[in-house]
Design a protein around this motif. Structure first.
Motif, PDB file in Angstrom:
ATOM      1  N   LEU A   6       0.836  -1.190   0.000  1.00 61.89           N
ATOM      2  CA  LEU A   6       0.000   0.000   0.000  1.00 61.89           C
ATOM      3  C   LEU A   6       0.877   1.248   0.000  1.00 61.89           C
ATOM      4  O   LEU A   6       0.623   2.194  -0.745  1.00 61.89           O
ATOM      5  N   ARG A   7       1.925   1.246   0.796  1.00 64.82           N
ATOM      6  CA  ARG A   7       2.851   2.373   0.840  1.00 64.82           C
ATOM      7  C   ARG A   7       3.486   2.576  -0.535  1.00 64.82           C
ATOM      8  O   ARG A   7       3.622   3.701  -1.004  1.00 64.82           O
ATOM      9  N   ASP A   8       3.869   1.475  -1.179  1.00 65.13           N
ATOM     10  CA  ASP A   8       4.440   1.558  -2.533  1.00 65.13           C
ATOM     11  C   ASP A   8       3.422   2.127  -3.519  1.00 65.13           C
ATOM     12  O   ASP A   8       3.780   2.925  -4.382  1.00 65.13           O
ATOM     13  N   ASP A   9       2.161   1.707  -3.390  1.00 61.54           N
ATOM     14  CA  ASP A   9       1.107   2.216  -4.270  1.00 61.54           C
ATOM     15  C   ASP A   9       0.928   3.722  -4.095  1.00 61.54           C
ATOM     16  O   ASP A   9       0.815   4.461  -5.070  1.00 61.54           O
ATOM     17  N   TYR A  10       0.883   4.163  -2.831  1.00 60.92           N
ATOM     18  CA  TYR A  10       0.752   5.599  -2.574  1.00 60.92           C
ATOM     19  C   TYR A  10       1.935   6.351  -3.164  1.00 60.92           C
ATOM     20  O   TYR A  10       1.778   7.385  -3.804  1.00 60.92           O
ATOM     21  N   HIS A  11       3.133   5.829  -2.941  1.00 56.87           N
ATOM     22  CA  HIS A  11       4.344   6.474  -3.454  1.00 56.87           C
ATOM     23  C   HIS A  11       4.289   6.565  -4.980  1.00 56.87           C
ATOM     24  O   HIS A  11       4.583   7.607  -5.564  1.00 56.87           O
ATOM     25  N   TRP A  12       3.888   5.471  -5.622  1.00 56.00           N
ATOM     26  CA  TRP A  12       3.791   5.454  -7.083  1.00 56.00           C
ATOM     27  C   TRP A  12       2.749   6.472  -7.560  1.00 56.00           C
ATOM     28  O   TRP A  12       2.998   7.248  -8.471  1.00 56.00           O
ATOM     29  N   PHE A  13       1.574   6.464  -6.916  1.00 52.67           N
ATOM     30  CA  PHE A  13       0.496   7.357  -7.326  1.00 52.67           C
ATOM     31  C   PHE A  13       0.907   8.821  -7.181  1.00 52.67           C
ATOM     32  O   PHE A  13       0.701   9.625  -8.092  1.00 52.67           O
ATOM     33  N   TYR A  14       1.484   9.177  -6.052  1.00 56.74           N
ATOM     34  CA  TYR A  14       1.903  10.561  -5.868  1.00 56.74           C
ATOM     35  C   TYR A  14       3.031  10.927  -6.816  1.00 56.74           C
ATOM     36  O   TYR A  14       3.151  12.070  -7.246  1.00 56.74           O
ATOM     37  N   GLY A  15       3.845   9.958  -7.204  1.00 57.77           N
ATOM     38  CA  GLY A  15       4.854  10.184  -8.225  1.00 57.77           C
ATOM     39  C   GLY A  15       4.211  10.534  -9.553  1.00 57.77           C
ATOM     40  O   GLY A  15       4.689  11.408 -10.282  1.00 57.77           O
ATOM     41  N   GLN A  16       3.105   9.860  -9.876  1.00 56.53           N
ATOM     42  CA  GLN A  16       2.391  10.163 -11.114  1.00 56.53           C
ATOM     43  C   GLN A  16       1.756  11.548 -11.046  1.00 56.53           C
ATOM     44  O   GLN A  16       1.781  12.294 -12.019  1.00 56.53           O
ATOM     45  N   LEU A  17       1.199  11.892  -9.896  1.00 56.31           N
ATOM     46  CA  LEU A  17       0.605  13.220  -9.747  1.00 56.31           C
ATOM     47  C   LEU A  17       1.655  14.313  -9.900  1.00 56.31           C
ATOM     48  O   LEU A  17       1.374  15.387 -10.412  1.00 56.31           O
ATOM     49  N   SER A  18       2.880  14.022  -9.476  1.00 58.63           N
ATOM     50  CA  SER A  18       3.937  15.031  -9.585  1.00 58.63           C
ATOM     51  C   SER A  18       4.342  15.281 -11.034  1.00 58.63           C
ATOM     52  O   SER A  18       5.032  16.256 -11.326  1.00 58.63           O
ATOM     53  N   GLN A  19       3.912  14.410 -11.948  1.00 58.58           N
ATOM     54  CA  GLN A  19       4.186  14.609 -13.370  1.00 58.58           C
ATOM     55  C   GLN A  19       3.271  15.675 -13.976  1.00 58.58           C
ATOM     56  O   GLN A  19       3.522  16.157 -15.076  1.00 58.58           O
ATOM     57  N   LEU A  20       2.214  16.006 -13.260  1.00 60.19           N
ATOM     58  CA  LEU A  20       1.276  17.021 -13.739  1.00 60.19           C
ATOM     59  C   LEU A  20       1.856  18.409 -13.497  1.00 60.19           C
ATOM     60  O   LEU A  20       2.578  18.623 -12.518  1.00 60.19           O
ATOM     61  N   SER A  21       1.504  19.335 -14.372  1.00 55.02           N
ATOM     62  CA  SER A  21       1.901  20.726 -14.139  1.00 55.02           C
ATOM     63  C   SER A  21       1.098  21.256 -12.947  1.00 55.02           C
ATOM     64  O   SER A  21       0.054  20.691 -12.593  1.00 55.02           O
ATOM     65  N   PRO A  22       1.561  22.334 -12.335  1.00 54.18           N
ATOM     66  CA  PRO A  22       0.797  22.895 -11.203  1.00 54.18           C
ATOM     67  C   PRO A  22      -0.655  23.222 -11.561  1.00 54.18           C
ATOM     68  O   PRO A  22      -1.552  22.960 -10.758  1.00 54.18           O
ATOM     69  N   ILE A  23      -0.900  23.751 -12.751  1.00 51.52           N
ATOM     70  CA  ILE A  23      -2.276  24.090 -13.128  1.00 51.52           C
ATOM     71  C   ILE A  23      -3.100  22.823 -13.353  1.00 51.52           C
ATOM     72  O   ILE A  23      -4.270  22.771 -12.977  1.00 51.52           O
ATOM     73  N   GLU A  24      -2.507  21.787 -13.938  1.00 48.94           N
ATOM     74  CA  GLU A  24      -3.225  20.526 -14.134  1.00 48.94           C
ATOM     75  C   GLU A  24      -3.595  19.924 -12.777  1.00 48.94           C
ATOM     76  O   GLU A  24      -4.726  19.479 -12.572  1.00 48.94           O
ATOM     77  N   PHE A  25      -2.637  19.931 -11.861  1.00 49.24           N
ATOM     78  CA  PHE A  25      -2.897  19.396 -10.526  1.00 49.24           C
ATOM     79  C   PHE A  25      -4.007  20.186  -9.842  1.00 49.24           C
ATOM     80  O   PHE A  25      -4.923  19.610  -9.254  1.00 49.24           O
ATOM     81  N   GLU A  26      -3.946  21.505  -9.930  1.00 52.62           N
ATOM     82  CA  GLU A  26      -4.948  22.352  -9.277  1.00 52.62           C
ATOM     83  C   GLU A  26      -6.340  22.125  -9.856  1.00 52.62           C
ATOM     84  O   GLU A  26      -7.322  22.046  -9.119  1.00 52.62           O
ATOM     85  N   VAL A  27      -6.427  22.012 -11.174  1.00 54.55           N
ATOM     86  CA  VAL A  27      -7.728  21.775 -11.814  1.00 54.55           C
ATOM     87  C   VAL A  27      -8.309  20.448 -11.337  1.00 54.55           C
ATOM     88  O   VAL A  27      -9.475  20.379 -10.929  1.00 54.55           O
ATOM     89  N   LEU A  28      -7.508  19.376 -11.375  1.00 53.13           N
ATOM     90  CA  LEU A  28      -8.022  18.070 -10.922  1.00 53.13           C
ATOM     91  C   LEU A  28      -8.379  18.107  -9.451  1.00 53.13           C
ATOM     92  O   LEU A  28      -9.388  17.519  -9.033  1.00 53.13           O
ATOM     93  N   ASN A  29      -7.576  18.793  -8.660  1.00 54.28           N
ATOM     94  CA  ASN A  29      -7.849  18.887  -7.236  1.00 54.28           C
ATOM     95  C   ASN A  29      -9.188  19.570  -6.986  1.00 54.28           C
ATOM     96  O   ASN A  29     -10.016  19.072  -6.220  1.00 54.28           O
ATOM     97  N   GLN A  30      -9.409  20.691  -7.641  1.00 56.07           N
ATOM     98  CA  GLN A  30     -10.668  21.416  -7.443  1.00 56.07           C
ATOM     99  C   GLN A  30     -11.857  20.660  -8.019  1.00 56.07           C
ATOM    100  O   GLN A  30     -12.954  20.715  -7.468  1.00 56.07           O
ATOM    101  N   ARG A  31     -11.647  19.971  -9.125  1.00 58.57           N
ATOM    102  CA  ARG A  31     -12.760  19.270  -9.782  1.00 58.57           C
ATOM    103  C   ARG A  31     -13.135  17.960  -9.079  1.00 58.57           C
ATOM    104  O   ARG A  31     -14.311  17.602  -9.022  1.00 58.57           O
ATOM    105  N   PHE A  32     -12.126  17.231  -8.542  1.00 53.65           N
ATOM    106  CA  PHE A  32     -12.404  15.876  -8.067  1.00 53.65           C
ATOM    107  C   PHE A  32     -11.992  15.587  -6.622  1.00 53.65           C
ATOM    108  O   PHE A  32     -12.548  14.681  -6.014  1.00 53.65           O
ATOM    109  N   ALA A  33     -11.028  16.304  -6.079  1.00 48.05           N
ATOM    110  CA  ALA A  33     -10.504  15.933  -4.766  1.00 48.05           C
ATOM    111  C   ALA A  33     -11.046  16.784  -3.628  1.00 48.05           C
ATOM    112  O   ALA A  33     -11.070  16.338  -2.491  1.00 48.05           O
TER     113      ALA A  33
END
Length: 75
Positions: A6-33
């Motif tokens: 589970l820790r590895d999954d979280y690490h992998w997932f957050y690694g994928q999120l870090s590939q997003l630009s700040p604006i992409e991350f912010e849009v997804l965060n506001q829209r879904f999180a």
């Protein structure tokens, strides 16, 4: 505690999120999180962009995540 997998999954997932630009991350965060899921129009107003710009940013971000997830989910 968390299992190592589970820790590895979280690490992998957050690694994928870090590939997003700040604006992409912010849009997804506001829209879904966020607890208050915002509409395209609300996000556009908040970020000073058009609804169509936000929609394009959202699609690009989801496409990036889909490309990263597909090989993992369909090995």
């Amino acid at each position: 505690g968390e299992t190592p997998e589970l820790r590895d999954d979280y690490h992998w997932f957050y690694g994928q999120l870090s590939q997003l630009s700040p604006i992409e991350f912010e849009v997804l965060n506001q829209r879904f999180a966020d607890e208050e899921r915002r509409s395209l129009v609300q996000v556009a107003q908040q970020l000073g962009k058009s609804k169509h710009q936000i929609q394009a940013i959202e699609r690009r971000a989801l496409s990036k995540l889909r490309l990263a997830l597909t090989p993992v989910l369909n090995p």
